[in-house]
Design a protein around this motif. Sequence first.
Motif, PDB file in Angstrom:
ATOM      1  N   GLU A   1       0.780  -1.258  -0.068  1.00 49.53           N
ATOM      2  CA  GLU A   1       0.190  -0.128  -0.056  1.00 49.53           C
ATOM      3  C   GLU A   1       0.861   1.186  -0.120  1.00 49.53           C
ATOM      4  N   CYS A   2       1.885   1.177   0.910  1.00 49.79           N
ATOM      5  CA  CYS A   2       2.813   2.321   1.001  1.00 49.79           C
ATOM      6  C   CYS A   2       3.166   2.829  -0.478  1.00 49.79           C
ATOM      7  N   LYS A   3       3.828   1.902  -1.247  1.00 50.57           N
ATOM      8  CA  LYS A   3       4.158   2.294  -2.815  1.00 50.57           C
ATOM      9  C   LYS A   3       2.999   2.895  -3.471  1.00 50.57           C
ATOM     10  N   CYS A   4       2.011   2.304  -3.510  1.00 50.22           N
ATOM     11  CA  CYS A   4       0.616   2.722  -4.102  1.00 50.22           C
ATOM     12  C   CYS A   4       0.469   4.077  -3.587  1.00 50.22           C
ATOM     13  N   LEU A   5       0.433   4.273  -2.454  1.00 47.09           N
ATOM     14  CA  LEU A   5       0.117   5.803  -1.803  1.00 47.09           C
ATOM     15  C   LEU A   5       1.045   6.785  -2.355  1.00 47.09           C
ATOM     16  N   GLN A   6       2.423   6.376  -2.261  1.00 48.69           N
ATOM     17  CA  GLN A   6       3.510   7.476  -2.774  1.00 48.69           C
ATOM     18  C   GLN A   6       3.148   7.787  -4.351  1.00 48.69           C
ATOM     19  N   SER A   7       2.835   6.559  -5.139  1.00 50.17           N
ATOM     20  CA  SER A   7       2.409   6.973  -6.634  1.00 50.17           C
ATOM     21  C   SER A   7       1.659   8.001  -6.913  1.00 50.17           C
ATOM     22  N   LEU A   8       0.516   8.343  -6.003  1.00 54.16           N
ATOM     23  CA  LEU A   8      -0.484   9.071  -6.102  1.00 54.16           C
ATOM     24  C   LEU A   8      -0.502  10.345  -5.210  1.00 54.16           C
ATOM     25  N   LEU A   9       0.528  10.584  -4.564  1.00 56.78           N
ATOM     26  CA  LEU A   9       0.855  11.749  -3.751  1.00 56.78           C
ATOM     27  C   LEU A   9       0.829  12.982  -4.846  1.00 56.78           C
TER      28      LEU A   9
ATOM     29  N   LEU B   1      -3.299   1.222  -8.123  1.00 62.01           N
ATOM     30  CA  LEU B   1      -2.570  -0.448  -7.925  1.00 62.01           C
ATOM     31  C   LEU B   1      -1.509  -0.456  -9.010  1.00 62.01           C
ATOM     32  N   GLN B   2      -1.498   0.456  -9.943  1.00 67.99           N
ATOM     33  CA  GLN B   2      -0.522   0.283 -11.017  1.00 67.99           C
ATOM     34  C   GLN B   2       0.873  -0.335 -10.603  1.00 67.99           C
ATOM     35  N   GLN B   3       1.393   0.437  -9.584  1.00 72.51           N
ATOM     36  CA  GLN B   3       2.748   0.013  -9.069  1.00 72.51           C
ATOM     37  C   GLN B   3       2.793  -1.385  -8.756  1.00 72.51           C
ATOM     38  N   GLU B   4       1.937  -1.710  -8.029  1.00 71.75           N
ATOM     39  CA  GLU B   4       1.995  -3.249  -7.299  1.00 71.75           C
ATOM     40  C   GLU B   4       1.306  -4.446  -8.016  1.00 71.75           C
ATOM     41  N   VAL B   5      -0.007  -3.953  -8.696  1.00 72.82           N
ATOM     42  CA  VAL B   5      -0.662  -5.040  -9.346  1.00 72.82           C
ATOM     43  C   VAL B   5      -1.154  -4.388 -10.850  1.00 72.82           C
TER      44      VAL B   5
END
Length: 435
Positions: free
Chosen positions: A85-93, A154-158
């Motif tokens: 989730e952390c990576k996904c949140l960072q991608s949208l900041l 979800l782009q970064q992870e899934v």
Amino acid sequence: MAPMLERFVSSGKGNGLRTTTRIKRGELVYSAEPLACCVSNKLARDVCHHCFTRCETLLRCSQCKMARYCNITCQKQAWSSHKRECKCLQSLLPRIPTDSVRLAARLIFALLSPSKSSSEELYTLEEHESHLNSMSEQKKQGLSQLASMLELYLQQEVPDLAQEALPPSCREPLSLLAKVTCNCFTISDGELQEIGVGLYPSLSLLNHDCRPNCVMVFVGTKLQLRAVRDVNPEEELTISYVETLSLTEARQRQLEDQYHFTCHCQHCDTQDKDGLMLSGKESTWCPLKEALPRLEGLKAELDWQALLQGCSHLLSTVGSDVPDQNLYKLRMTDMALDASIHLGHWEEAAEYGEKTLQVYSQYYPDPHPVHGVQLMRVGKLQHYLEHIEDALDTFKQAYQIIKPTHGDNHPMTTDLLMRMEECRTEMVQQSSSKH
């Protein structure tokens, strides 16, 4: 799932949950950890994202700047479910996805790394209803926008849900979000204030009744289902999906909008409390009803000063001719109580609170957690104002309710026992200082 519960087909309602044994009032029927959960965005700064405790100061995740924890232990324990989730949140900041998007993503992460055995669930996610066919176009439109947001998030992870080893309906963002919004539970704190949302698959089998035989309370994210009446073998277990202190028409509309069914419980079919809720002359209570949306707006903006002024003015002018039982007067008195507490006007708060208690006991059949929590709030105010005997009496009434609804070991119950003990000690000290 405990052997005392079983799935069955409830007439007119579809799947349901019933008991195989006799259950006594106050008994713990079932407890469950969520398959996935998240703290509500609006409370993201005030509640630990792991244990869901409210804290004055929280440690912030240095990477996504969103997740917060009460200490290093919680942060470490949360990492396994937070790292993707952390990576996904960072991608949208600096954008932050909605609660339902965050919950749907956490659900996908939980399904992709199944740590807990979900085999003992009575109701799999695949079987959950999405109700897409019965949704209005407008609602579908809203969900489609959330589905696009979920894919982006979800782009970064899934990057491609359709390719993942997930249950078929979870590979389709729209149907997944529809399931999440119809089946998630609001996670609340001891005082029944919302702190987050979670999915508890087996408990989605519970059908609604406006006068249910069970209530749900939370300890952190753990959901506890308790019986509020004696329940016979093979009797269906029910909870209330909505706040029951509203007119039949309003409850039915909310249930249709959010859960896609028309409630025909006895309470709705007889409309037994509607007359009481509309007591008084319509011409006298209409101004209160009309003012509520504006006052609710002030409450949402946390403008306590303006809220208190608005409520107290209306209650002392128009409200004096309206019976206390009137729903709109009660809502306004409750808002005045909230505002007084936030502003530290303790005397005023206690007066407003005491006015609501008699009415609460008419609307909430005991034991009802909402009535118990209200008694506790008023008891705390009386205690603070040194009305010790009144406070002890109010705490005793609260205990009669909280003990069956929350159980002996809930933090609320232990807090109440401690407060009653304090009152008794202070009364002994007072009487001995007089002699």
